[in-house]
Design a protein around this motif. Sequence first.
Motif, PDB file in Angstrom:
ATOM      1  N   PRO A   1       0.805  -1.232   0.000  1.00 54.47           N
ATOM      2  CA  PRO A   1       0.000   0.000   0.000  1.00 54.47           C
ATOM      3  C   PRO A   1       0.837   1.280   0.000  1.00 54.47           C
ATOM      4  CG  PRO A   1      -0.968  -1.608   1.480  1.00 54.47           C
ATOM      5  CD  PRO A   1       0.374  -2.146   1.079  1.00 54.47           C
ATOM      6  N   VAL A   2       1.912   1.316   0.780  1.00 50.50           N
ATOM      7  CA  VAL A   2       2.720   2.543   0.800  1.00 50.50           C
ATOM      8  C   VAL A   2       3.537   2.666  -0.488  1.00 50.50           C
ATOM      9  CG1 VAL A   2       4.785   1.633   1.958  1.00 50.50           C
ATOM     10  CG2 VAL A   2       4.166   4.020   2.250  1.00 50.50           C
ATOM     11  N   LEU A   3       3.967   1.542  -1.057  1.00 44.34           N
ATOM     12  CA  LEU A   3       4.670   1.589  -2.343  1.00 44.34           C
ATOM     13  C   LEU A   3       3.754   2.133  -3.423  1.00 44.34           C
ATOM     14  CD1 LEU A   3       6.936   1.004  -4.335  1.00 44.34           C
ATOM     15  CD2 LEU A   3       6.231  -1.400  -4.359  1.00 44.34           C
ATOM     16  N   ALA A   4       2.509   1.685  -3.450  1.00 48.15           N
ATOM     17  CA  ALA A   4       1.549   2.183  -4.439  1.00 48.15           C
ATOM     18  C   ALA A   4       1.364   3.688  -4.294  1.00 48.15           C
ATOM     19  CB  ALA A   4       0.210   1.461  -4.278  1.00 48.15           C
ATOM     20  N   PHE A   5       1.243   4.158  -3.060  1.00 48.52           N
ATOM     21  CA  PHE A   5       1.087   5.601  -2.836  1.00 48.52           C
ATOM     22  C   PHE A   5       2.305   6.376  -3.336  1.00 48.52           C
ATOM     23  CE2 PHE A   5       2.488   9.115  -0.179  1.00 48.52           C
ATOM     24  CZ  PHE A   5       1.482  10.034  -0.428  1.00 48.52           C
ATOM     25  N   MET A   6       3.506   5.898  -3.005  1.00 50.60           N
ATOM     26  CA  MET A   6       4.719   6.624  -3.387  1.00 50.60           C
ATOM     27  C   MET A   6       4.896   6.655  -4.903  1.00 50.60           C
ATOM     28  SD  MET A   6       6.014   7.777  -0.577  1.00 50.60           S
ATOM     29  CE  MET A   6       7.744   7.883  -0.190  1.00 50.60           C
ATOM     30  N   LEU A   7       4.520   5.579  -5.574  1.00 48.87           N
ATOM     31  CA  LEU A   7       4.580   5.579  -7.033  1.00 48.87           C
ATOM     32  C   LEU A   7       3.614   6.614  -7.612  1.00 48.87           C
ATOM     33  CD1 LEU A   7       4.791   1.748  -7.740  1.00 48.87           C
ATOM     34  CD2 LEU A   7       6.537   3.448  -8.331  1.00 48.87           C
ATOM     35  N   ALA A   8       2.390   6.656  -7.065  1.00 52.75           N
ATOM     36  CA  ALA A   8       1.419   7.645  -7.533  1.00 52.75           C
ATOM     37  C   ALA A   8       1.923   9.063  -7.275  1.00 52.75           C
ATOM     38  CB  ALA A   8       0.071   7.417  -6.844  1.00 52.75           C
ATOM     39  N   ALA A   9       2.514   9.280  -6.104  1.00 46.92           N
ATOM     40  CA  ALA A   9       3.046  10.606  -5.778  1.00 46.92           C
ATOM     41  C   ALA A   9       4.151  11.004  -6.753  1.00 46.92           C
ATOM     42  CB  ALA A   9       3.575  10.616  -4.344  1.00 46.92           C
ATOM     43  N   LEU A  10       4.999  10.058  -7.122  1.00 46.80           N
ATOM     44  CA  LEU A  10       6.098  10.355  -8.043  1.00 46.80           C
ATOM     45  C   LEU A  10       5.571  10.703  -9.434  1.00 46.80           C
ATOM     46  CD1 LEU A  10       9.106  10.521  -8.604  1.00 46.80           C
ATOM     47  CD2 LEU A  10       9.129   8.043  -8.991  1.00 46.80           C
TER      48      LEU A  10
END
Length: 392
Positions: free
Chosen positions: A132-141
């Motif tokens: 879940p946090v990896l998905a968020f960080m990818l979206a943020a990038l």
Amino acid sequence: MALFRKLFYRKPPEGVLEISERIYVFDRCFTTDVWEEKNYKGYVAGVISQLKDHYPDVSILAFNFREGESQSRIANDLSEHYVTIMDYPRHYEGCPLVSMEMINHFLRSSESWLSLGQQNVLLMHCEWGGWPVLAFMLAALLIYRRHFTGEQKTLDMIYKQAPRELLYLLQPLNPIPSQLRYLQYVARRNANMQWPPMDRALTLDCIIIRMIPNFDGEGGCRPMFRIYGKGPLIVADQSPKNLFSTPKKNNVVRHYKQAECELVKIDINCHTQGDVVLECINLHDDREEMMFRTMFNTSFIKSNILILNRDEIDTLWDAKDQFPKDFRLEVLFSEMDAAASAVPVDLSSFEKKDGLPVEAFAKVQEILNSADWLNQNCDAPGNVLQLVETKV
């Protein structure tokens, strides 16, 4: 143009998924299976070999989202291939997010690395529970680099890369509302002269619930609150901690019913600064049941009030119907003394680690040592850079 892309299209390396140009994720992050660490060595070697075939002069910077402070197995495996890896935590006080400081560090590090040369590649990995946090960080990038617009659309696109049940399995609460809030913070960077803005110290005065949720089966609940974050008055320790807890006493934790009232006001009087996690728990016969959770950053609070409807709070996956359609949460703040908000930034978690020769990572050192956004006195990073938020 489409024909040109088709003629010159290259199949992505095996073992990874290409999220965007030169941004890859280990495909094992998308599985519901728990992988044994002994299987990683050959898997990592195969991925690195594929990337080298794809980019003959490739330089790889890897990010890993993990639990705990001990060095991960994949960090050891990647080090054997002269890959620099940065470790980030996989949650902030239970929320699949990281602090704004770490989000900023991740975004600026990624942008600097990719802009250094066309052979520079980002490789993302998360340990079990970190999807879940990896998905968020990818979206943020992707939003930060303006590859995509629209927070909901971008986050949905990332989550669709994995089975939907993986998110349900790893998170008892739906984390998307809080993640969207932080993606909106990222999207605002063009509107602010300084981004992210300096941490703002506020006193959380009270919480107002409009329209009572039904958590007792009879149209009522007994809400109690817990608040986690940095203590603005404790300069020496900036790790997140429990800032407030409602005492578990019958005369404090009242029972509210929809038939008797439409509004509940609960006094808190808690000092907050920066990233804050607010939890609301229903107390039933001394048994605690999570009602909702939300994470926010005080620097983005406008007019000293945060107003959220039922679609903007993190609830249990099957609990949304327990909230009336016109449910509203209002969190009211007041200003603190200006001196209390001047908390120095502590980046002591950027540590140098023993490992491969320093010259193997000259490019990364050049980025991190010369960048004005890491303006602090610290040792130059080695092959593993850990960014850990410890819980007291």
